[in-house]
Design a protein around this motif. Structure first.
Motif, PDB file in Angstrom:
ATOM      1  N   ALA B  23      -1.793  -9.237 -18.525  1.00 16.78           N
ATOM      2  CA  ALA B  23      -0.908  -9.645 -19.615  1.00 16.78           C
ATOM      3  C   ALA B  23       0.403  -8.858 -19.576  1.00 16.78           C
ATOM      4  O   ALA B  23       1.486  -9.413 -19.786  1.00 16.78           O
ATOM      5  N   MET B  27       4.126 -10.364 -19.120  1.00 13.10           N
ATOM      6  CA  MET B  27       5.208 -10.095 -20.076  1.00 13.10           C
ATOM      7  C   MET B  27       6.427  -9.525 -19.350  1.00 13.10           C
ATOM      8  O   MET B  27       7.556  -9.968 -19.566  1.00 13.10           O
ATOM      9  N   GLU B  32       5.651 -16.175 -21.114  1.00 14.95           N
ATOM     10  CA  GLU B  32       4.865 -16.169 -22.336  1.00 14.95           C
ATOM     11  C   GLU B  32       3.447 -15.809 -21.938  1.00 14.95           C
ATOM     12  O   GLU B  32       2.962 -16.224 -20.874  1.00 14.95           O
ATOM     13  N   VAL B  33       2.763 -15.058 -22.787  1.00 16.28           N
ATOM     14  CA  VAL B  33       1.396 -14.678 -22.429  1.00 16.28           C
ATOM     15  C   VAL B  33       0.563 -14.433 -23.686  1.00 16.28           C
ATOM     16  O   VAL B  33       1.077 -13.988 -24.708  1.00 16.28           O
ATOM     17  N   THR B  34      -0.711 -14.784 -23.615  1.00 14.72           N
ATOM     18  CA  THR B  34      -1.668 -14.404 -24.661  1.00 14.72           C
ATOM     19  C   THR B  34      -2.864 -13.733 -24.006  1.00 14.72           C
ATOM     20  O   THR B  34      -3.251 -14.082 -22.884  1.00 14.72           O
ATOM     21  N   GLU B  57       6.332 -21.688 -21.262  1.00 17.97           N
ATOM     22  CA  GLU B  57       6.762 -22.182 -22.574  1.00 17.97           C
ATOM     23  C   GLU B  57       5.803 -21.673 -23.641  1.00 17.97           C
ATOM     24  O   GLU B  57       4.773 -21.096 -23.324  1.00 17.97           O
ATOM     25  N   GLU B  58       6.164 -21.883 -24.920  1.00 18.70           N
ATOM     26  CA  GLU B  58       5.337 -21.427 -26.040  1.00 18.70           C
ATOM     27  C   GLU B  58       3.884 -21.824 -25.810  1.00 18.70           C
ATOM     28  O   GLU B  58       3.587 -22.985 -25.534  1.00 18.70           O
ATOM     29  N   ILE B  59       2.972 -20.871 -25.927  1.00 20.37           N
ATOM     30  CA  ILE B  59       1.564 -21.146 -25.633  1.00 20.37           C
ATOM     31  C   ILE B  59       0.878 -21.712 -26.867  1.00 20.37           C
ATOM     32  O   ILE B  59       1.029 -21.187 -27.969  1.00 20.37           O
ATOM     33  N   GLY B  60       0.174 -22.802 -26.669  1.00 28.77           N
ATOM     34  CA  GLY B  60      -0.616 -23.360 -27.763  1.00 28.77           C
ATOM     35  C   GLY B  60      -1.913 -22.600 -27.878  1.00 28.77           C
ATOM     36  O   GLY B  60      -1.932 -21.417 -28.230  1.00 28.77           O
ATOM     37  N   SER B  61      -2.996 -23.245 -27.539  1.00 29.01           N
ATOM     38  CA  SER B  61      -4.307 -22.622 -27.693  1.00 29.01           C
ATOM     39  C   SER B  61      -4.443 -21.380 -26.819  1.00 29.01           C
ATOM     40  O   SER B  61      -4.162 -21.424 -25.622  1.00 29.01           O
ATOM     41  N   PRO B  62      -4.910 -20.270 -27.392  1.00 28.18           N
ATOM     42  CA  PRO B  62      -5.148 -19.075 -26.576  1.00 28.18           C
ATOM     43  C   PRO B  62      -6.490 -19.124 -25.848  1.00 28.18           C
ATOM     44  O   PRO B  62      -6.811 -18.228 -25.090  1.00 28.18           O
TER      45      PRO B  62
END
Ligand SMILES: Cc1ncc(C[n+]2csc(CCOP(=O)(O)OP(=O)(O)O)c2C)c(N)n1
Ligand code: SF4
Ligand SMILES: [Mg+2]
Lengths: 258, 185, 374
Positions: B23, B27, B32-34, B57-62
């Motif tokens: 992660a 970064m 983007e990272v979760t 791009e913006e992450i939806g489900s982690p």
């Protein structure tokens, strides 16, 4: 010449414990406390009329391990729940099993009032000086200077107050019939603990009021020690602050030999 | 473009930390990272896992059902997650602790004796970095250099004495992975 | 300031500290404990008040007292603990002192479990303690948003002298994402003119929630409602994704909202014209924004990690003018994007029945999928 080999059972699971493997960490003394209580329930022959009340804490699943009726209380409210059961079923044996966060923090009101009312229930109080289940925060029984995740610099009594000696405190109440402290750190103390557990149930069976056995216990996982080091730590640090002893023994109990 | 990586093993095998290294690298690479762990009492002595998602791009489900990359450090993790790897994805297995081979033809499986390699490097606990090195070598998402730099930059001060060993473990895992042939053993 | 990789619980705690937090009171409970632990480490080091209370009942009453001094104060907990706080919350609302509360929701009812859930929606948004009041409720979907909303929470609480809830869940609390923390604000030196801090050189002040004469309580309740009207007019927040040409819209908040985003993207890639509305303020609820979508869309899918608690607010906004469908996971289960995608596909292919109860339809579809025994 002939030799006969006779097989003798010297150790087995008490009838009042189920065969379910316990989820406690290796070396945790919760397991010892469970076993002692189950042995006494067996010896008294009360399994079928005993109702246990489990707390919220590492022993939240205690009901899986005892082969008797059980209910599960909200955090700290076990004495209130036990009161409700005992008032409706006075001839049953009702006990709670509670940790230090459960009994001495969030449930302080409930325990004091249960003792004050002389509620005829039996309480087993597992004092491991920490919040086990939520991974090691300060408990009301955490020792001065003891580091926990919510007292990272050690418990500073100036801001976090002093540890509570629950047995001494509750022994002051007129409703208490039997209040003692024991420890689970070595065989001798474990034998003494079992006798106290027996007397705490006898208190209830004889209608002598509120009974509590405080059991000094370890939590190697959150103390950050090995199980063996934990037993030593208990002996060296907890017992000086929490002396083993009898703080209230109703007269009618004093004659009982166990 | 999104890449999902799931790392699973016993508690204490460094599963969560391996995910964090990834992660940090993501970064620092401007992605983007979760990072999300399994949490709670199920971790006590049992299994642990974490999911890392890296995206532009913006992450939806982690959390995802079918991750592109999986590291399984023990047998229960292999049994549970092997069937879930996205077709065409990469599975890295710590072969030191499993007694079976691959069951999928449509993914790239790397069976690496991570515990033994770690031991040969002097510390069994490096197995997470060995396995991570192998995954990074096979999964085109971050370069080994980026991951090594992340370790250098973010390893907590109190663990700095282990930095070199960890870097070596990443290298060892990567070169093992590159030396073995495609598809399971 | 540069981005750091931060765990949600810790990010929220540090954001509060940087927003000028002067006092924190709490009681350990999973999955928010790291927040309390961060406070235990940081607050005393900064010379600010931290206290682990003996229970949530005590914690909320400590917060109540501290809030009366006009200081920036906060507590945090998870569902069972929030239940215990309800009485104190009502007193705080009745006294009109600002307070910030973070609820990292977990599976329930009862002791339930520690997995992420949105089951507290009704308790936080519509319920709460006794009496007539409305809290502001903010629902972050990422670590960065959680940071930003914590800071906003203090400003809103003080602006309107109200309770502001952050409603997060175990995922937001436990997840790490890159996020930028706000700069450290100095602790305030001037306190509001209602704050009780000792009547040194001034008339005494009394803060109380007692209005013995019902006439006075009626006036108070009316004033609370006026404030609520101002909040409704000015403070609605939400995010939109792909709505410009959407025929169908998914509505979800917090973790369910961001999972829905993945599903919506997958649906877009398959050529379906779907968008997402993610409410950030659950209270005030984005009724006007839903109202605006009605002429444009053919159907609405509500996705939650509960049994359809927000669904009822959406239905209130829609008033039967567009068909609504529901998909939920319960008790600490978290949906995968694939499940929501399947719902979107079905909705786009078959449409939504114009009437009937979306929850009942979902229960029927869901019954064969649910894992009755494992
Ligand atoms: C109302 C409420 N607040 C907080 C919690 C979280 N919680 C669960 S167990 C526990 C403390 C347990 O400590 P203790 O009673 O000492 O038992 P141990 O685990 O040490 O045996 C807490 C704070 C909860 N379940 N409910
Ligand atoms: S955390 Fe502590 S009290 Fe709980 S089971 Fe483990 S050793 Fe026992
Ligand atoms: Mg304890």
């Amino acid at each position: 010449m002939e030799t006969t080999l006779s097989v003798q059972i010297v150790y087995q699971r008490p009838r009042s414990l189920t065969a379910v493997p316990m989820h406690y960490c290796p070396g945790c003394t919760h397991g010892i406390a469970h076993r002692l209580i189950a042995e006494v329930i067996d010896e008294l022959g009360i399994r079928e009329r005993t109702i246990g009340v489990a707390p919220v804490g590492c022993s939240v699943f205690a009901y899986n391990y005892f082969d008797c009726d059980f209910v599960e209380a909200a955090h700290g409210r076990a004495p209130a729940m036990a009161t409700g059961i005992k008032r409706l079923l006075p001839d049953r044996v009702v006990f709670t099993y509670q940790g230090d966060g459960d009994l001495a923090s969030i449930g302080m009101g409930e325990i004091i009032h249960a003792a004050g009312r002389g509620e005829n229930i039996t309480v087993f109080f597992i004092n491991n000086a920490i919040y086990g289940m939520t991974s090691g925060q300060m408990a009301p029984t955490t020792l001065p200077g003891q580091k926990t995740t919510s007292s990272p610099q050690g418990r500073d009594v100036e801001t976090m107050g002093y540890p509570l000696r629950m047995a001494e405190l509750l022994a002051n109440l007129d409703g208490a019939g039997y209040v003692v402290r024991r420890s689970l750190h070595d065989p001798k103390n474990i034998r003494m603990a079992k006798k106290a557990i027996r007397l705490a149930f006898e208190t209830q069976l004889r209608g002598l009021g509120f009974a509590m056995v405080e059991l000094l216990s370890t939590c190697s996982t959150n103390w950050g020690l090995s199980p063996l080091e934990s037993l030593r730590w208990l002996e060296e640090h907890m017992i000086p602050y929490y002396p083993i002893g009898d703080f209230k023994v109703a007269e009618a109990l004093q004659a009982i030999k166990v | 473009m999104q890449t999902e990586i799931l790392i699973a093993g016993f508690g204490g095998q460094g599963v969560l930390f391996a995910g964090q290294v990834l992660a940090y690298a993501a970064m620092d690479a401007g992605c983007e990272v979760t990072w999300i762990p399994s949490y709670g009492p199920e971790m006590r002595g049992g299994t642990a896992n974490c999911t890392v998602i890296i995206s532009d791009e913006e992450i939806g489900s982690p959390l995802v059902l079918n991750p592109r990359g999986v590291i399984a450090l023990n047998l229960p993790s292999l049994d549970k997650y092997e069937p879930l790897v996205k077709p065409g994805g990469v599975l890295v297995v710590n072969s030191s602790l499993v007694n079976r081979g691959s069951r999928r033809e449509d993914i790239e499986s790397v069976f690496i004796p991570a515990s033994e390699i770690a031991e040969s490097l002097g510390n069994r606990r490096l197995l997470n970095m060995v396995a991570l090195g192998a995954l990074v070598a096979k999964l085109p998402v971050l370069s080994l250099d980026q991951v090594k730099r992340a370790l250098e930059d973010h390893l907590p001060e109190r663990h700095k004495q282990f930095l070199q060993a960890n870097l070596q473990a990443l290298d060892a895992g990567a070169s093992f992975a590159l030396s073995v042939s495609r598809v399971g053993v | 300031m540069a981005k750091e990789l931060l765990k949600g619980n810790i990010a929220m705690a540090e954001a509060a500290i940087r927003a000028g937090l002067e006092g924190y009171f709490g009681y350990p409970i999973t999955p928010q404990t790291e927040l309390l632990e961060w406070m235990a480490e940081r607050m005393p080091a900064l010379g600010r008040a931290f206290l682990q209370a003996e229970s949530e009942v005590a914690a909320i009453n400590m917060l109540y007292g501290a809030a009366c001094t006009g200081a920036r104060v906060m507590t945090s907990s998870s569902s069972p603990g929030i239940s215990l706080m309800m009485e104190g919350l009502s007193y705080i609302a009745g006294t009109e002192v600002p307070a910030v509360i973070i609820d990292v929701v977990r599976g329930g009812p009862g002791l339930g479990n520690i997995a992420p859930s949105q089951g507290d929606y009704n308790q936080i948004v519509h319920g709460g303690g006794h009496g007539d009041y409305h809290p502001i409720v903010l629902a972050p979907a990422s670590v960065q948003e959680a940071v930003d909303l914590v800071v906003l929470a203090f400003d809103l609480a003080e602006k309107y002298r109200t309770i502001v809830f952050i409603m997060a869940d175990g995922n937001i609390g436990q997840m790490m994402e890159p996020a930028e923390l706000p700069p450290m604000r100095p602790i305030r030196t001037e306190y509001p003119d209602w704050a009780v801090r000792g009547a040194m050189g001034r008339e005494r002040r009394i803060l109380s929630s007692i209005y013995i004469d019902p006439k006075d309580e009626e006036v108070t309740n009316y004033r609370l409602l006026q404030v609520w009207n101002r909040i409704q007019a000015a403070e609605i927040r939400y995010r939109e994704y792909f709505l410009e040409d959407a025929d169908y819209v998914v509505i979800g908040f917090g973790t369910a909202g961001r999972i829905a985003l993945s599903a919506v993207r997958m649906a877009r890639a398959e050529g379906m014209r779907v968008g997402l509305l993610r409410p950030i303020t659950l209270s005030p609820f984005p009724h006007p924004q839903i109202e605006n979508l009605i002429p444009q869309v053919e159907g609405i899918l509500v996705v939650e990690m509960n049994s359809g608690q927000m669904l009822e607010d959406v239905q209130k906004a829609v008033r039967g003018r567009v068909p609504v469908e529901f998909y939920g996971r319960l008790g600490g289960m978290v949906p995968f994007p694939d499940e929501i995608l399947a719902e979107i596909r079905r909705m786009c292919r078959e449409g939504i029945p114009p009437d009937g109860d979306p929850r009942q339809r979902w229960m029927k579809r869901f019954a064969p999928i649910i894992r009755w025994h494992d």
